[in-house]
Design a protein around this motif. Sequence first.
Motif, short mmCIF file in Angstrom:
data_model
loop_
_atom_site.label_atom_id
_atom_site.label_comp_id
_atom_site.label_asym_id
_atom_site.label_seq_id
_atom_site.Cartn_x
_atom_site.Cartn_y
_atom_site.Cartn_z
N UNK A 144 45.16 31.38 34.37
CA UNK A 144 44.11 30.40 34.70
C UNK A 144 42.98 30.48 33.69
N UNK A 145 42.55 31.70 33.36
CA UNK A 145 41.44 31.87 32.42
C UNK A 145 41.81 31.39 31.02
N UNK B 238 41.50 27.85 30.79
CA UNK B 238 40.09 27.45 30.81
C UNK B 238 39.46 27.67 29.44
N UNK B 239 39.78 28.80 28.81
CA UNK B 239 39.19 29.13 27.50
C UNK B 239 39.69 28.20 26.41
N UNK C 147 46.11 25.37 34.75
CA UNK C 147 45.03 25.96 35.57
C UNK C 147 45.18 25.53 37.02
N UNK D 276 34.32 34.32 27.17
CA UNK D 276 33.53 33.31 27.87
C UNK D 276 32.04 33.63 27.79
N UNK E 129 36.15 30.46 38.76
CA UNK E 129 36.55 30.21 37.38
C UNK E 129 35.69 31.05 36.44
N UNK E 130 36.03 31.04 35.16
CA UNK E 130 35.20 31.71 34.16
C UNK E 130 33.83 31.05 34.11
N UNK E 131 33.82 29.74 34.27
CA UNK E 131 32.55 29.01 34.24
C UNK E 131 31.61 29.50 35.33
#
Lengths: 227, 127
Positions: A31-32, A35-36, A46, B20, B110-112
Amino acid sequence: MSSSTQRGNAQTERLFTALVDQLKTPLLQISYDSELAHDGALTDIKTTATQALHLIETYILSTQQQELPLEPVTLSSVLYDVAQSLQPLAKQYGSDLDLRIEGRYGPVMAHRPTLAAGLVTIGQSLIEADNGAHSSLTLAVYKHKSGLSAGVFGEVLDLTPQLFRRAMRLYGDSRQPMPSASAFSGAGFYVAQNLFEQMNTTLRVAHHRKLTGLAASFLPSTQLQLV
Amino acid sequence: MSKVLLIEPNRLLARQYWAALEKAGHEVVICTTGHEAVFAADEQTPDVIVLELHLKRHNGVEFLYEFRSYPEWQSVPVIVHSLVPQETVVNAATWHLLDVAKYIYKPQASLAKLVDAVGDVVSVTAA
């Protein structure tokens, strides 16, 4: 069943739960990474990873076999949250989400996080089962003879109460307990059933305005009436 | 630029959090155990700590008790960012005692969300 067999089964179940719990880390990594990457093409990854993480969470929750503390919960607000959670997956499969709340209702006795988790799990399983064949999924709250019902419905869902009961018995023994409704195992339905039982209610096949789906009923909260 | 002390035992996850947070403009130091983190904090006091509770040897709660025992670190904000659901660890009173600024449950974030949380905590401290 002998006590040693019971201990063996309990240990196997604990081991399975521990293994499932360990799956969180690789799914988070997937998932990360998506996102990255900031790549729109990876958004689906994701969404899929998030769906899998949710199923793991609800499975672990469902194994806890606890009686949950019930509190007054507004079903419509839960459904708004559920709709938001399901939106990415619905979009991925090309399904629309419809929210149908008929009338104004007071709160019911439920456990909000468990209720939301159960409805999201049902929604995910129905979206996956439908596989984009039809255009929409409906989240609905309505009056029922047993109280207030909340459920998830599809346009065409080939499911009857008998099929659903049979599927609940077949989980763990059959790869496709509900072949008429889903090409997949639909383990999410089984997990959701366990979650609803922790709230002293039960999931059932329901019909609402020409739609078929799965719903559960809740008793209205009387707490406010005492004020 | 804020200094973030990240305590994360999983190397791959640590790299992702590092990426991140660095992209958001923070300077990140990674430690894999509470023991390492105490030495890192001693070298340079961080502006915020991001802490996983499942650590080797001593867990995150034990680290926090030790960390908060040092007067110079009592006001350093801590964000717990963990695979462990909050309600299964210790009660709300204990989290309040340990002065945890935020609790983020990794599978639902999430990373955000982590980056936003660090940003929020750092801006509150600076104000």
